[in-house]
Design a protein around this motif. Sequence first.
Motif, mmCIF file in Angstrom:
data_model
loop_
_atom_site.group_PDB
_atom_site.id
_atom_site.type_symbol
_atom_site.label_atom_id
_atom_site.label_comp_id
_atom_site.label_asym_id
_atom_site.label_seq_id
_atom_site.Cartn_x
_atom_site.Cartn_y
_atom_site.Cartn_z
ATOM 1 N N UNK A 112 41.537 26.842 8.548
ATOM 2 C CA UNK A 112 41.360 27.961 7.633
ATOM 3 C C UNK A 112 41.349 27.518 6.172
ATOM 4 N N UNK A 113 42.305 26.665 5.779
ATOM 5 C CA UNK A 113 42.406 26.296 4.356
ATOM 6 C C UNK A 113 41.158 25.587 3.859
ATOM 7 N N UNK A 114 40.530 24.874 4.772
ATOM 8 C CA UNK A 114 39.332 24.144 4.377
ATOM 9 C C UNK A 114 38.155 25.101 4.167
ATOM 10 N N UNK A 115 38.096 26.156 4.983
ATOM 11 C CA UNK A 115 36.906 27.011 4.953
ATOM 12 C C UNK A 115 37.029 28.284 4.131
ATOM 13 N N UNK A 116 38.254 28.833 4.019
ATOM 14 C CA UNK A 116 38.338 30.163 3.411
ATOM 15 C C UNK A 116 37.818 30.209 1.961
ATOM 16 N N UNK A 117 37.878 29.103 1.182
ATOM 17 C CA UNK A 117 37.288 29.195 -0.160
ATOM 18 C C UNK A 117 35.781 29.493 -0.158
ATOM 19 N N UNK A 118 35.111 29.251 0.971
ATOM 20 C CA UNK A 118 33.663 29.511 1.006
ATOM 21 C C UNK A 118 33.363 30.949 1.459
ATOM 22 N N UNK A 128 9.568 34.693 11.500
ATOM 23 C CA UNK A 128 9.428 35.726 12.536
ATOM 24 C C UNK A 128 8.189 36.586 12.311
ATOM 25 N N UNK A 129 7.579 36.985 13.412
ATOM 26 C CA UNK A 129 6.503 37.967 13.278
ATOM 27 C C UNK A 129 7.082 39.381 13.165
ATOM 28 N N UNK A 130 8.174 39.640 13.888
ATOM 29 C CA UNK A 130 8.858 40.937 13.821
ATOM 30 C C UNK A 130 10.338 40.650 13.567
ATOM 31 N N UNK A 131 10.995 41.508 12.803
ATOM 32 C CA UNK A 131 12.399 41.259 12.471
ATOM 33 C C UNK A 131 13.340 42.135 13.271
ATOM 34 N N UNK A 132 14.592 41.667 13.359
ATOM 35 C CA UNK A 132 15.647 42.440 14.025
ATOM 36 C C UNK A 132 16.378 43.287 12.996
ATOM 37 N N UNK A 133 16.819 44.445 13.461
ATOM 38 C CA UNK A 133 17.468 45.441 12.591
ATOM 39 C C UNK A 133 18.961 45.085 12.492
ATOM 40 N N UNK A 134 19.251 43.976 11.827
ATOM 41 C CA UNK A 134 20.624 43.462 11.817
ATOM 42 C C UNK A 134 20.831 42.540 10.627
ATOM 43 N N UNK A 135 22.022 42.616 10.040
ATOM 44 C CA UNK A 135 22.458 41.601 9.078
ATOM 45 C C UNK A 135 23.686 40.921 9.665
ATOM 46 N N UNK A 136 23.851 39.659 9.373
ATOM 47 C CA UNK A 136 25.010 38.927 9.915
ATOM 48 C C UNK A 136 25.671 38.088 8.830
ATOM 49 N N UNK A 137 26.976 38.191 8.778
ATOM 50 C CA UNK A 137 27.766 37.285 7.947
ATOM 51 C C UNK A 137 28.433 36.318 8.903
ATOM 52 N N UNK A 138 28.253 35.024 8.663
ATOM 53 C CA UNK A 138 28.769 34.037 9.620
ATOM 54 C C UNK A 138 29.536 32.979 8.858
ATOM 55 N N UNK A 139 30.721 32.630 9.332
ATOM 56 C CA UNK A 139 31.398 31.511 8.670
ATOM 57 C C UNK A 139 32.368 30.777 9.586
ATOM 58 N N UNK A 140 32.526 29.468 9.328
ATOM 59 C CA UNK A 140 33.523 28.714 10.087
ATOM 60 C C UNK A 140 34.918 29.168 9.657
ATOM 61 N N UNK A 141 35.875 29.043 10.560
ATOM 62 C CA UNK A 141 37.222 29.561 10.295
ATOM 63 C C UNK A 141 38.324 28.537 10.476
ATOM 64 N N UNK A 142 38.025 27.389 11.023
ATOM 65 C CA UNK A 142 39.117 26.466 11.314
ATOM 66 C C UNK A 142 38.759 25.045 10.895
#
Length: 340
Positions: free
Chosen positions: A133-139, A117-131
């Motif tokens: 659940x048992x497969x993903x929640x360990x991550x 990016x030349x300019x950044x956005x004023x934001x942080x994001x946490x993103x994760x798959x959820x379904x």
Amino acid sequence: MALLVSNSFNGVESVPKDYVMPPERRAGDFVRVCNEIPVINLVSDRREIVQQILKACQEFGLFQVINHGVPDKMMEDMMALYDEFFNLPVEDKLGVYAEKPRKGCTLYTSGLEYAKEDVHYWKDTLKHPCHPIDEHSPSWPDKPARYREEVERYMIEVRKMGFKILDLIAEALDLREGYFNEVSQEHTMAINRYPPCPDPSLAMGIAGHHDPNLVTFLQQDIYGLQILKDGKWMGVDPIPNAFVVNLGYQLEVISNGRLKSVEHRGILNSTTSRTSIVTFFGPNPELPIIVEPAKELVTSSNPQMFKAYRYNEFIANYLALAYSRRQGSHKGFALESYRL
Ligand code: OGA
Ligand code: NI
């Protein structure tokens, strides 16, 4: 390493140079909160709800729901959880940090690819798959210690609400119950954090975009979400413990254009951190799912408006365009190339 806004700019007095948007990418004039955006009470007469949903999806591509079944206390706990998460020292977040979003759990900052990016956005994001659940929640993050347990419980409730709302949308379109089940098996959460910004008129939280998936459920605490309607930006009132439901591109396509997806963006404020907890429902991009207008909605008076396509190819296209749009290019939107 890219700088997380939530750790790097506490109390800064001016917007760092590489966060100052060129004028055409700023939020512009003050935008009022719009009280015409429908707020639908899910505990009322079903026929009435279906009518309200149909109208909202045709006119706005977005509505809010109250009495949706997800307990208030659970929603408040989630906000508190994410407040704690984003306030953790940076070392405690490095385990899930990456320079750009990837398939699994990722904490990243700004738009889609900080380094490019030349300019950044004023934001942080946490993103994760959820379904599933048992497969993903360990991550998922292991701090705060209650993270996995609380988010699992929340996701169960949001899924129940989500499928209920999708059935109401199906009914509004005269489609059978469960019509959207196959195209809503993927559930991903993105938690966006917009720390206070010393000059919100210069920087941006998230640029205007349509969500690429089927439908999105957003929980927010304070004002910042805006939608584009008839060429004008309008503010979405942050009603405590309501969910904002916004339609993504896949609903526009499957409904053969009867329902609209909505362009939306996030602006900043100078006093309070804003958090949005977003759950995306959509097709699983790993499966060879074909998306096309519902056969029931294509008639001689309503000819087919979009070609059929593979969802994973659509997403690849969407991302390529989104990367360039978020850097200010005006190459148009992903849906255009699928229109007949
Ligand atoms: C998104 C989004 C808006 C907000 O994450 O797709 O549109 O208010 N977020 O954070
Ligand atoms: Ni969005």
